[in-house]
Design an enzyme around this catalytic site. Sequence first.
Site, PDB file in Angstrom:
ATOM      1  CB  ILE A 138      -8.978   1.707   5.572  1.00  0.00           C
ATOM      2  CG1 ILE A 138      -8.384   2.200   5.884  1.00  0.00           C
ATOM      3  CG2 ILE A 138      -7.767   0.266   5.321  1.00  0.00           C
ATOM      4  CD1 ILE A 138      -7.657   2.441   7.822  1.00  0.00           C
ATOM      5  CB  SER A 139      -8.785   5.545   1.867  1.00  0.00           C
ATOM      6  OG  SER A 139     -10.004   5.423   1.181  1.00  0.00           O
ATOM      7  CD  GLN A 140      -2.275   5.077  -2.113  1.00  0.00           C
ATOM      8  OE1 GLN A 140      -3.138   5.162  -2.502  1.00  0.00           O
ATOM      9  NE2 GLN A 140      -1.250   6.095  -1.619  1.00  0.00           N
ATOM     10  N   PRO A 141      -3.209   6.589   3.116  1.00  0.00           N
ATOM     11  CG  PRO A 141      -2.299   6.195   4.968  1.00  0.00           C
ATOM     12  CD  PRO A 141      -2.595   4.893   3.216  1.00  0.00           C
ATOM     13  NE  ARG A 162      -4.243   3.800   7.164  1.00  0.00           N
ATOM     14  CZ  ARG A 162      -3.087   2.622   5.867  1.00  0.00           C
ATOM     15  NH1 ARG A 162      -2.561   2.209   6.005  1.00  0.00           N
ATOM     16  NH2 ARG A 162      -4.518   2.624   4.620  1.00  0.00           N
TER      17      ARG A 162
END
Length: 213
Positions: free
Chosen positions: A63-66, A37
Amino acid sequence: MKDTAKHQGLRNQLAAVLEKKGITDKNVLQAIKKVPRHLFLNSSFEDYAYQDKAFPIGAGQTISQPYTVAFQSQLLEVEKGHQVLEIGTGSGYQTAVLCAMGAKVFSIERQNELFKSTSLLLPKLGIRPKLLMFGDGYKGLPNDAPFDSIIVTAGAPMIPNPLLAQLKIGGRLVIPVGEDPQIMTLLIRKNETQFEKHEFGEFRFVPLLENKN
Protein backbone atom coordinates in the site's frame (compact mmCIF):
# COMPACT_ATOMS: atom_id res chain seq x y z
CA MET A 1 -14.15 -2.93 10.89
CA LYS A 2 -14.27 0.01 13.25
CA ASP A 3 -13.51 3.61 12.41
CA THR A 4 -13.30 5.66 15.60
CA ALA A 5 -12.82 9.28 16.65
CA LYS A 6 -9.22 8.33 17.43
CA HIS A 7 -8.71 7.18 13.83
CA GLN A 8 -10.25 10.43 12.58
CA GLY A 9 -7.82 12.40 14.74
CA LEU A 10 -4.89 10.43 13.31
CA ARG A 11 -6.14 11.12 9.76
CA ASN A 12 -6.32 14.84 10.51
CA GLN A 13 -2.72 14.68 11.78
CA LEU A 14 -1.64 12.80 8.63
CA ALA A 15 -3.28 15.43 6.40
CA ALA A 16 -1.38 18.14 8.33
CA VAL A 17 1.91 16.26 7.75
CA LEU A 18 1.16 15.98 4.01
CA GLU A 19 0.31 19.68 3.83
CA LYS A 20 3.70 20.50 5.37
CA LYS A 21 5.32 18.29 2.72
CA GLY A 22 3.74 20.38 -0.05
CA ILE A 23 0.30 18.89 -0.73
CA THR A 24 -1.88 21.96 -1.33
CA ASP A 25 -4.94 20.54 -3.13
CA LYS A 26 -7.77 20.85 -0.58
CA ASN A 27 -9.74 18.12 -2.37
CA VAL A 28 -6.83 15.69 -1.85
CA LEU A 29 -6.37 16.63 1.82
CA GLN A 30 -10.11 16.22 2.51
CA ALA A 31 -10.03 12.75 0.90
CA ILE A 32 -7.02 11.75 3.07
CA LYS A 33 -9.01 12.89 6.14
CA LYS A 34 -12.03 10.90 5.01
CA VAL A 35 -10.66 7.49 3.92
CA PRO A 36 -9.97 5.01 6.79
CA ARG A 37 -6.51 3.79 5.73
CA HIS A 38 -6.27 1.38 8.69
CA LEU A 39 -9.06 -0.73 7.15
CA PHE A 40 -6.94 -1.31 4.02
CA LEU A 41 -4.07 -2.85 6.02
CA ASN A 42 -3.49 -6.12 7.80
CA SER A 43 -4.70 -5.59 11.41
CA SER A 44 -1.12 -6.08 12.67
CA PHE A 45 -0.22 -2.75 11.02
CA GLU A 46 -3.25 -0.88 12.37
CA ASP A 47 -1.25 1.13 14.92
CA TYR A 48 1.00 2.43 12.14
CA ALA A 49 -1.67 3.07 9.49
CA TYR A 50 -1.51 6.85 9.73
CA GLN A 51 2.25 7.13 9.57
CA ASP A 52 3.55 8.37 6.23
CA LYS A 53 4.90 4.94 5.26
CA ALA A 54 4.27 2.14 2.76
CA PHE A 55 3.35 -1.34 4.06
CA PRO A 56 3.13 -4.84 2.51
CA ILE A 57 -0.39 -6.02 1.58
CA GLY A 58 0.33 -9.50 0.18
CA ALA A 59 0.96 -10.84 -3.35
CA GLY A 60 4.35 -9.06 -3.25
CA GLN A 61 2.60 -5.67 -3.34
CA THR A 62 2.49 -2.66 -1.03
CA ILE A 63 0.00 0.00 0.00
CA SER A 64 1.70 3.21 -1.13
CA GLN A 65 3.01 5.82 1.28
CA PRO A 66 0.23 8.41 1.89
CA TYR A 67 2.47 11.18 0.53
CA THR A 68 2.82 9.27 -2.77
CA VAL A 69 -0.95 8.73 -2.99
CA ALA A 70 -1.57 12.42 -2.27
CA PHE A 71 1.16 13.59 -4.66
CA GLN A 72 -0.16 11.52 -7.58
CA SER A 73 -3.75 12.53 -6.79
CA GLN A 74 -2.76 16.21 -6.74
CA LEU A 75 -1.05 15.91 -10.16
CA LEU A 76 -4.29 14.50 -11.64
CA GLU A 77 -6.22 17.73 -10.82
CA VAL A 78 -9.41 15.71 -10.27
CA GLU A 79 -12.75 17.49 -10.48
CA LYS A 80 -16.09 16.01 -9.45
CA GLY A 81 -17.43 13.68 -12.15
CA HIS A 82 -14.06 13.20 -13.89
CA GLN A 83 -13.53 9.76 -15.41
CA VAL A 84 -10.25 8.43 -13.99
CA LEU A 85 -8.54 5.21 -15.07
CA GLU A 86 -6.38 3.60 -12.36
CA ILE A 87 -3.79 1.00 -13.35
CA GLY A 88 -3.08 -1.15 -10.29
CA THR A 89 -5.95 -1.25 -7.79
CA GLY A 90 -3.73 -2.86 -5.14
CA SER A 91 -5.22 -2.47 -1.66
CA GLY A 92 -7.89 -0.12 -3.01
CA TYR A 93 -6.68 2.83 -0.90
CA GLN A 94 -5.79 5.04 -3.89
CA THR A 95 -9.13 4.03 -5.48
CA ALA A 96 -10.95 5.13 -2.32
CA VAL A 97 -9.11 8.48 -2.23
CA LEU A 98 -10.06 9.17 -5.87
CA CYS A 99 -13.69 8.22 -5.18
CA ALA A 100 -13.69 10.54 -2.15
CA MET A 101 -12.47 13.32 -4.47
CA GLY A 102 -15.59 12.83 -6.60
CA ALA A 103 -14.01 10.88 -9.49
CA LYS A 104 -15.71 8.10 -11.44
CA VAL A 105 -12.96 5.51 -11.08
CA PHE A 106 -12.26 2.64 -13.48
CA SER A 107 -9.60 0.43 -11.88
CA ILE A 108 -7.65 -2.58 -13.17
CA GLU A 109 -5.68 -5.08 -11.03
CA ARG A 110 -3.54 -7.92 -12.43
CA GLN A 111 -3.02 -9.85 -9.14
CA ASN A 112 -6.05 -12.10 -8.71
CA GLU A 113 -5.60 -12.43 -4.93
CA LEU A 114 -5.62 -8.63 -4.50
CA PHE A 115 -8.44 -8.16 -6.99
CA LYS A 116 -10.66 -10.57 -5.03
CA SER A 117 -9.93 -9.08 -1.59
CA THR A 118 -10.31 -5.46 -2.75
CA SER A 119 -13.53 -6.28 -4.64
CA LEU A 120 -14.99 -7.47 -1.32
CA LEU A 121 -13.54 -4.68 0.84
CA LEU A 122 -14.56 -1.54 -1.09
CA PRO A 123 -18.35 -2.18 -1.06
CA LYS A 124 -18.16 -2.95 2.69
CA LEU A 125 -16.72 0.55 3.18
CA GLY A 126 -19.40 2.11 0.97
CA ILE A 127 -16.83 2.90 -1.75
CA ARG A 128 -18.15 2.27 -5.23
CA PRO A 129 -15.81 2.74 -8.17
CA LYS A 130 -17.48 2.80 -11.59
CA LEU A 131 -15.60 -0.38 -12.55
CA LEU A 132 -13.20 -2.76 -10.82
CA MET A 133 -11.70 -5.39 -13.09
CA PHE A 134 -9.08 -8.11 -13.23
CA GLY A 135 -6.75 -7.70 -16.20
CA ASP A 136 -3.65 -6.27 -17.87
CA GLY A 137 -3.37 -2.57 -17.09
CA TYR A 138 -0.93 -1.97 -19.95
CA LYS A 139 -3.87 -2.16 -22.38
CA GLY A 140 -6.06 0.26 -20.43
CA LEU A 141 -9.81 0.22 -21.13
CA PRO A 142 -10.33 1.31 -24.76
CA ASN A 143 -14.10 0.67 -24.57
CA ASP A 144 -14.51 3.19 -21.73
CA ALA A 145 -12.06 5.80 -23.10
CA PRO A 146 -11.38 8.66 -23.35
CA PHE A 147 -10.49 9.48 -19.72
CA ASP A 148 -10.01 12.85 -18.01
CA SER A 149 -6.97 11.36 -16.32
CA ILE A 150 -5.05 8.12 -15.88
CA ILE A 151 -2.99 7.13 -12.85
CA VAL A 152 -0.46 4.28 -12.83
CA THR A 153 0.45 2.99 -9.36
CA ALA A 154 3.36 0.73 -10.35
CA GLY A 155 6.76 1.49 -11.84
CA ALA A 156 6.69 1.31 -15.64
CA PRO A 157 9.85 0.73 -17.72
CA MET A 158 8.29 2.96 -20.39
CA ILE A 159 5.02 4.81 -21.02
CA PRO A 160 2.44 2.42 -22.58
CA ASN A 161 1.10 3.89 -25.84
CA PRO A 162 -2.44 2.48 -25.32
CA LEU A 163 -2.74 4.64 -22.18
CA LEU A 164 -1.69 7.81 -24.03
CA ALA A 165 -4.26 7.03 -26.71
CA GLN A 166 -7.03 6.77 -24.10
CA LEU A 167 -6.55 10.31 -22.71
CA LYS A 168 -8.90 13.17 -23.57
CA ILE A 169 -7.39 16.30 -25.10
CA GLY A 170 -6.27 18.20 -21.99
CA GLY A 171 -6.20 14.92 -20.05
CA ARG A 172 -3.40 14.03 -17.63
CA LEU A 173 -1.43 10.78 -17.28
CA VAL A 174 0.54 10.37 -14.02
CA ILE A 175 3.03 7.50 -14.16
CA PRO A 176 6.26 6.51 -12.35
CA VAL A 177 8.77 5.69 -15.12
CA GLY A 178 12.02 3.71 -14.83
CA GLU A 179 13.50 0.73 -13.00
CA ASP A 180 14.35 1.63 -9.39
CA PRO A 181 13.82 4.33 -8.36
CA GLN A 182 11.26 5.71 -10.82
CA ILE A 183 10.77 9.29 -11.96
CA MET A 184 7.24 10.57 -11.34
CA THR A 185 6.09 11.75 -14.76
CA LEU A 186 3.09 13.81 -15.84
CA LEU A 187 1.96 13.88 -19.47
CA ILE A 188 -0.73 16.35 -20.55
CA ARG A 189 -2.40 15.71 -23.90
CA LYS A 190 -2.29 18.94 -25.95
CA ASN A 191 -3.87 17.56 -29.16
CA GLU A 192 -4.17 14.31 -31.13
CA THR A 193 -0.42 13.84 -31.44
CA GLN A 194 1.32 16.09 -28.89
CA PHE A 195 1.92 15.62 -25.17
CA GLU A 196 3.53 18.01 -22.70
CA LYS A 197 5.88 16.22 -20.28
CA HIS A 198 6.82 17.18 -16.71
CA GLU A 199 9.05 15.26 -14.27
CA PHE A 200 8.81 15.42 -10.46
CA GLY A 201 11.76 13.55 -8.97
CA GLU A 202 12.31 10.03 -7.63
CA PHE A 203 9.75 7.65 -6.11
CA ARG A 204 9.80 3.89 -5.45
CA PHE A 205 7.07 1.54 -6.69
CA VAL A 206 6.66 -2.18 -7.29
CA PRO A 207 7.06 -2.92 -11.05
CA LEU A 208 4.21 -2.76 -13.59
CA LEU A 209 4.27 -6.15 -15.34
CA GLU A 210 3.06 -6.64 -18.90
CA ASN A 211 1.01 -9.58 -20.21
CA LYS A 212 0.60 -11.28 -16.87
CA ASN A 213 -3.03 -12.35 -17.38
